[in-house]
Design an enzyme around this catalytic site. Structure first.
Site, PDB file in Angstrom:
ATOM      1  N   HIS A 103       0.818  -1.217   0.000  1.00  0.00           N
ATOM      2  CA  HIS A 103       0.000   0.000   0.000  1.00  0.00           C
ATOM      3  C   HIS A 103       0.849   1.264   0.000  1.00  0.00           C
ATOM      4  O   HIS A 103       0.359   2.339  -0.310  1.00  0.00           O
ATOM      5  CB  HIS A 103      -1.063  -0.015   1.112  1.00  0.00           C
ATOM      6  CG  HIS A 103      -0.583   0.322   2.499  1.00  0.00           C
ATOM      7  ND1 HIS A 103      -0.250  -0.642   3.432  1.00  0.00           N
ATOM      8  CD2 HIS A 103      -0.394   1.502   3.120  1.00  0.00           C
ATOM      9  CE1 HIS A 103       0.108  -0.049   4.561  1.00  0.00           C
ATOM     10  NE2 HIS A 103       0.036   1.248   4.392  1.00  0.00           N
TER      11      HIS A 103
ATOM     12  N   ASP B 122       1.315  -7.673   2.365  1.00  0.00           N
ATOM     13  CA  ASP B 122       1.433  -6.238   2.104  1.00  0.00           C
ATOM     14  C   ASP B 122       2.896  -5.804   1.936  1.00  0.00           C
ATOM     15  O   ASP B 122       3.471  -5.153   2.811  1.00  0.00           O
ATOM     16  CB  ASP B 122       0.759  -5.474   3.255  1.00  0.00           C
ATOM     17  CG  ASP B 122       0.416  -4.046   2.868  1.00  0.00           C
ATOM     18  OD1 ASP B 122       0.940  -3.563   1.854  1.00  0.00           O
ATOM     19  OD2 ASP B 122      -0.381  -3.410   3.591  1.00  0.00           O
TER      20      ASP B 122
ATOM     21  N   SER C 109       4.024   2.229   8.484  1.00  0.00           N
ATOM     22  CA  SER C 109       3.802   1.204   7.471  1.00  0.00           C
ATOM     23  C   SER C 109       5.078   0.961   6.693  1.00  0.00           C
ATOM     24  O   SER C 109       5.723   1.907   6.251  1.00  0.00           O
ATOM     25  CB  SER C 109       2.695   1.629   6.516  1.00  0.00           C
ATOM     26  OG  SER C 109       1.473   1.244   7.044  1.00  0.00           O
TER      27      SER C 109
HETATM   28  N1  ARG Z   1      -4.831   0.662   7.638  1.00  0.00           N
HETATM   29  C1  ARG Z   1      -3.519   0.728   7.061  1.00  0.00           C
HETATM   30  C2  ARG Z   1      -2.958   2.150   7.165  1.00  0.00           C
HETATM   31  O1  ARG Z   1      -3.494   2.970   7.824  1.00  0.00           O
HETATM   32  C3  ARG Z   1      -3.483   0.211   5.672  1.00  0.00           C
HETATM   33  C4  ARG Z   1      -4.233   1.006   4.622  1.00  0.00           C
HETATM   34  C5  ARG Z   1      -4.146   0.461   3.230  1.00  0.00           C
HETATM   35  N2  ARG Z   1      -4.956  -0.710   3.022  1.00  0.00           N
HETATM   36  C6  ARG Z   1      -6.264  -0.700   2.643  1.00  0.00           C
HETATM   37  N3  ARG Z   1      -6.887  -1.828   2.494  1.00  0.00           N
HETATM   38  N4  ARG Z   1      -6.903   0.425   2.412  1.00  0.00           N
HETATM   39  O2  ARG Z   1      -2.352   2.734   6.336  1.00  0.00           O
HETATM   40  N1  ASP Z   2      -1.344   1.472   8.015  1.00  0.00           N
HETATM   41  C1  ASP Z   2      -0.615   2.554   8.622  1.00  0.00           C
HETATM   42  C2  ASP Z   2       0.385   3.196   7.656  1.00  0.00           C
HETATM   43  O1  ASP Z   2       0.156   3.207   6.470  1.00  0.00           O
HETATM   44  C3  ASP Z   2       0.051   2.110   9.866  1.00  0.00           C
HETATM   45  C4  ASP Z   2      -0.818   2.319  11.062  1.00  0.00           C
HETATM   46  O2  ASP Z   2      -1.577   3.315  11.099  1.00  0.00           O
HETATM   47  O3  ASP Z   2      -0.716   1.521  11.979  1.00  0.00           O
HETATM   48  O4  ASP Z   2       1.339   3.824   8.044  1.00  0.00           O
END
Ligand code: ARG
Ligand code: ASP
Length: 709
Positions: free
Chosen positions: A84, A220, A644
């Protein structure tokens, strides 16, 4: 049983001090944590992690792009981060013939690695405490305005003199809300190339449905390489990869670039955030996402067009729901209030501490004043500008103001930019969605914002359309030229200053101008003023907390909030109990992917190739000792957005995986950390290597890595 208020407070305080895993530590000061880290199982030293005298792990961790972390895993600058995090680049390099998002991408030779102009990697080379220099000349008598001026001047001088003698880019960063300052020396790499990415049904497995959720099965990761002077970069350090996996209770640490946390907010602010602002945002986004879903389910083309928009809105939406619930279930506000009571008592012990008490007390009315302006901003961005037509129309405001005196070059430049924006906009625009979004959002906007404090356009809907939002939206989309790519391009091709007036009357331009004018005239200055007051008071409140906490709660963790600088956090591997009668294990396997598989649901498609490998149990040396393929695991590391892609490392500093998310129940960790539910999610490095090696056959990458079996 009835508890007295006092025993309740004592109970809450006692619970809130049990915070073993909490904290995002400054690497240059890690000596202070070394004993604790070693007691928890670490076998290396703080100096192995961060040193300016010899190569150390910090030389292998970078800020990837604007907001993620990456780590170097070979002596040729090979870089790992999340799928991502690489997503935009994978998408940019994709064409109709080569859809790398769907198919995956693997550079089988170095020549096939794809340049990504604009992508940078930033590496911290050195940092030094310059607090005394930044605060030189400030006394108790200095006013807030003078203070800001003195600091700006001091920082300018510090940077200038440091920059003269350094090949690196220097910055000065504030920690503890202006109570500590560091001078940072960063090396910036601007040649970063794309090397590999799994298909999205692996790299984004579970999609937005599983996002923020444990148990998780997302592969990921994506792979890049840093180049310097046109050649693969030879780093001072690269991580050794461990194939040993993790067990419950193992020590781990995460080294990366957390973006923002707010752990020292007063209760009033946490309450405003979690109980006033987030619920509004969640409610508005729920309405929008429902509309997206409805059309996305009907048409695969629309599903693709709105995939990225959906992910963008959905990520915050889901996280904030988790925050709201976490704060409620774990009595976040009550804990803050109990802390503040103890803080006030401490302040009242001496006269010198009075200023700390006032800082806390004075914050409440400012937050109260601020609420109105925050709400206005929230509705502007979350309701008004969620109407894609209006967000797009905002680009035309400048052109609509052109006169015959405007230099032709300026007009040409503007038109060039607008043409570009127009192509981008229409590529992923589906008008029926936008019309429905417009109806719901304008209805919500109008209902929530008082008549005497909102954009004129909302009052006009009431007056000219008798409050009938639907007929206004009919008029808006019927009359504007901005819903037709053809018409817009023709208008731009034939633009003359004499036509600016007509453009200014376009109903979409009128609507967005009305919203922006209201914001600039009535909200912006006031918001800034409140913010400045809040920052000044929070700085003093922070100073008070920095004195009080070690005295009153010596076991409580004191660390600076995340501020986009490099940090170390550590904790142990392990599952948890998210709620009554539910227990989570600490790792997931390929079996779980097969259980989730559903060929009819986009997020849960499993490729033939993965099936083959699974059926043959062809995991090679990447299998766990239990024989299965481990996919992801959780641990108690205090992470946030920006972490991330961060390396998660074992007691020897070897790479175990890539951090990519947190568990939904613990997303409140940006405001209040609770070790019982705040867990970080990582993809197991063995799954990553299995995919590179067995799935993609890109063995040249495995060959350049250093692997500890
Ligand atoms: N929750 C994670 C973060 O805050 C991953 C976001 C990307 N993945 C998704 N399925 N949208 O960045
Ligand atoms: N998914 C988040 C990021 O893209 C990480 C988090 O918020 O824990 O940095």
């Amino acid at each position: 049983m009835k508890r007295t208020l006092l025993t309740t407070i004592a109970f809450i305080l006692c619970v809130s001090t049990l915070r073993a895993d909490e904290g995002m530590w400054i690497p240059a000061l890690l000596q202070r944590n070394e004993a604790e880290m070693q007691a928890m199982g670490m076998k290396i030293t703080a100096d192995d992690i961060y040193s300016i005298n010899h190569s150390s792990m910090k030389d292998a961790v970078v800020l990837f792009g604007g907001g993620c972390t990456g780590e170097i895993v070979s002596d040729q600058g090979l870089l790992l981060t999340n799928h991502h995090c690489g997503f935009d680049w994978i998408q940019k390099h994709s064409t109709i013939e080569h859809d790398y998002l769907t198919e995956g991408f693997w550079a089988m030779t170095m020549e096939e690695e794809l340049p990504c102009p604009g992508l940078t990697a930033k590496m911290l080379r050195n940092m030094e405490d310059v607090t005394d220099k930044v605060l030189a000349g400030i006394t108790d008598q200095t006013t807030d305005d003078e203070r800001a001026q003195i600091i700006a001047e001091n920082i300018k001088n510090i940077k200038e003199s440091a920059q003269k003698d350094s090949q690196y880019k220097v910055t000065v960063e504030s920690f503890y809300i202006g109570n500590q300052y560091f001078l940072m020396y960063n090396e910036i790499f601007d040649d970063v190339r794309m090397v590999g990415a799994p298909p999205s049904n692996i790299g984004k497995f579970g999609g937005d449905t599983d996002n923020w959720v444990w148990p998780r099965h997302t592969g990921d990761f994506s792979i890049f390489r840093i180049y310097k002077d046109g050649k693969p970069y030879k780093p001072d350090y690269h991580f050794t990869i461990s194939l040993k996996g993790v067990e419950e209770g193992d020590f781990t640490f995460v080294f990366g670039y957390p973006a923002r946390t707010n752990e020292y907010l007063p209760a009033v602010a946490v309450n405003q955030e979690a109980n006033v602002i987030y619920p509004v945002v969640v409610d508005l986004r729920t309405q929008i996402l429902n509309i997206y879903n409805k059309y996305q389910e009907k048409d695969p083309v629309v599903r693709l067009q709105y995939a990225s928009k959906h992910a963008g809105l959905g990520n915050g939406w889901k996280k904030w729901m988790g925050v709201i619930e976490g704060i409620r279930n774990f009595k976040g506000i009550e804990k803050k209030q109990a802390f503040e009571e103890a803080y006030i008592n401490w302040c009242q012990e001496t006269r010198a501490r009075m200023k700390y008490m006032h800082a806390l007390r004075d914050l409440a009315p400012v937050y109260e004043e601020y609420e109105k302006y925050r709400m206005a901003t929230t509705y502007l961005t979350e309701a008004g500008l969620s109407i894609e037509l209006l967000e797009y129309a905002a680009n035309f405001a400048k052109l609509a103001e052109v006169t015959k005196d405007t230099p032709q070059e300026e007009i040409d430049e503007l038109i060039g930019e607008l043409k570009e924006a127009t192509t981008v906009f229409f590529k992923d625009y589906y008008q029926p969605i936008d019309e429905e979004v417009a109806i719901t959002m304008l209805t919500a906007y109008s209902a929530a914002q008082p008549e005497d404090f909102r954009p004129e356009i909302l009052n006009e809907i009431d007056r000219k359309f008798k409050g009938d939002v639907e007929s206004y939206v009919d008029y808006l989309f019927g009359k504007t030229v901005l819903t037709s790519e053809e018409k817009v391009m023709a208008m731009l091709d034939n633009f003359k200053p004499s036509k600016a007036k007509k453009l200014a009357k376009d109903p979409a331009v009128v609507a967005v101008n009305s919203m922006m004018d209201f914001y600039v005239e009535n909200v912006l200055a006031k918001s800034r003023e409140c913010n400045e007051k809040i920052n000044n008071l929070r700085r003093v409140y922070m100073e008070g907390q920095m004195k009080m906490i070690p005295e009153v709660y010596p076991e409580k963790r004191l660390y600076p909030d995340a501020n986009f600088t490099l940090r170390v956090t550590y904790g142990k591997v392990g599952g948890f109990k998210p709620k009554d009668a539910v227990t989570y294990g600490y790792f997931t396997t390929l079996d779980g992917i097969m259980q989730k598989e559903n060929p009819d649901i986009y997020d849960y498609v499993v490729t033939e190739r993965l099936h083959e490998l699974y059926d043959a149990k062809d995991y090679g040396r990447y299998a766990d000792k239990d024989g299965s393929m481990h996919v992801a695991f959780i641990a108690g590391n205090h992470t946030t957005g920006g972490n991330s892609g961060s390396p998660i490392l074992n007691a020897n500093g070897e790479l175990l995986g890539l951090n990519f998310d947190r568990t939904w129940e613990g997303t409140m960790s940006d405001l209040i950390y609770d070790p019982s539910i705040c867990k970080n999610i990582s993809v197991d490095i063995r799954y990553v290597l299995f995919l590179i090696d067995k799935y993609a056959g890109c063995t040249r990458l495995i060959d350049e890595m250093t692997i500890a079996e």
